[in-house]
Design an enzyme around this catalytic site. Sequence first.
Site, PDB file in Angstrom:
ATOM      1  N   LYS A 176      -5.852 -11.642   9.976  1.00 22.38           N
ATOM      2  CA  LYS A 176      -4.879 -10.568  10.222  1.00 22.38           C
ATOM      3  C   LYS A 176      -3.930 -10.961  11.351  1.00 22.38           C
ATOM      4  O   LYS A 176      -4.365 -11.319  12.437  1.00 22.38           O
ATOM      5  CB  LYS A 176      -5.626  -9.284  10.567  1.00 22.38           C
ATOM      6  N   THR A 210      -3.942   3.317  15.755  1.00 18.53           N
ATOM      7  CA  THR A 210      -4.469   2.096  15.140  1.00 18.53           C
ATOM      8  C   THR A 210      -5.951   1.883  15.439  1.00 18.53           C
ATOM      9  O   THR A 210      -6.479   0.803  15.209  1.00 18.53           O
ATOM     10  CB  THR A 210      -3.681   0.869  15.649  1.00 18.53           C
ATOM     11  N   GLY A 212      -9.607   1.645  14.812  1.00 22.42           N
ATOM     12  CA  GLY A 212     -10.448   1.486  13.635  1.00 22.42           C
ATOM     13  C   GLY A 212      -9.772   0.865  12.430  1.00 22.42           C
ATOM     14  O   GLY A 212     -10.317   0.921  11.319  1.00 22.42           O
ATOM     15  N   THR A 213      -8.620   0.230  12.626  1.00 23.54           N
ATOM     16  CA  THR A 213      -7.941  -0.369  11.466  1.00 23.54           C
ATOM     17  C   THR A 213      -8.754  -1.517  10.865  1.00 23.54           C
ATOM     18  O   THR A 213      -8.814  -1.658   9.646  1.00 23.54           O
ATOM     19  CB  THR A 213      -6.541  -0.884  11.851  1.00 23.54           C
ATOM     20  N   GLY A 214      -9.375  -2.311  11.703  1.00 25.69           N
ATOM     21  CA  GLY A 214     -10.183  -3.421  11.199  1.00 25.69           C
ATOM     22  C   GLY A 214     -11.408  -2.936  10.435  1.00 25.69           C
ATOM     23  O   GLY A 214     -11.757  -3.480   9.380  1.00 25.69           O
ATOM     24  N   CYS A 215     -12.069  -1.905  10.964  1.00 29.87           N
ATOM     25  CA  CYS A 215     -13.219  -1.310  10.279  1.00 29.87           C
ATOM     26  C   CYS A 215     -12.796  -0.770   8.919  1.00 29.87           C
ATOM     27  O   CYS A 215     -13.471  -0.963   7.901  1.00 29.87           O
ATOM     28  CB  CYS A 215     -13.807  -0.175  11.111  1.00 29.87           C
TER      29      CYS A 215
END
Length: 269
Positions: A176, A210, A212-215
Amino acid sequence: MKQYKRVLSIAGSDPSGGAGIQADIKTISACGCYAMTAITAVVDENTVHVNGIHPIPTAFVKGQIQSVLDDIGADAIKIGMLHSAEHIYGVKEALAPYLITNIVLDPVMVATAGTDLLQQEAIYALKKELIPYSRVITPNIPEAEILLNQTINSIADLFPAAKALSYNQQTSVLLKGGHLSSDQLVDVFYNAETDETLELPTPRIDSVNTHGTGCTLSSAIASFLAHGLTLTESVIRAKEYINQAIANGTPYQIGQGHGPVHHFYKYWE
């Protein structure tokens, strides 16, 4: 009888509801799957700070995984925050007998607020045990730099970095690129199963929400894999989902820091 598509999330708990297990449950549900959880740590945090981490004993983490898989099973597994090397070895040991191939690993190391979530000695265990065991990993640039021990300064750097993170084409990588300063947000996906690399550009969304975007992204990939989509299709669909969740969550204010994305944008007015 009908059968739900089942996704197990192995991750930490976020009491503010934007990241971790809570974000995973919301994402998996929004993507049409049945969510199950094994909690690895209880994190004292909100949208501004991580104030403390209480790791769950490894034997108890393993017990949660085994209880769920013995009874219900899973079509895909998402692995998020693992606080220690002991956790990493324990999770790998717990999963091994079940031969589940759809494993999505989000190598969570640093919270959005900047707090370290993974102990230093666990990084070696992550590289040795869980990354080669996973079907796809979803690091951001700071996490990739830690794993590779090198800096990533440009979009051009993402391509060799993604392939290097595949560890001899054992594992696919969605790297990412959100931490780069450019008008477009460019992620790079290396599919180790086909030896193909895709550039996935999207307009950068100006949003403070933003957390928790990765989760959310990794849980969405696991959900689409559970539905039987190919790896590339799952990554593309998950990217679409997180982009819409960020865009639709932008007008809201939750907390005083980095708020959550809008997981249920398709269903709420």
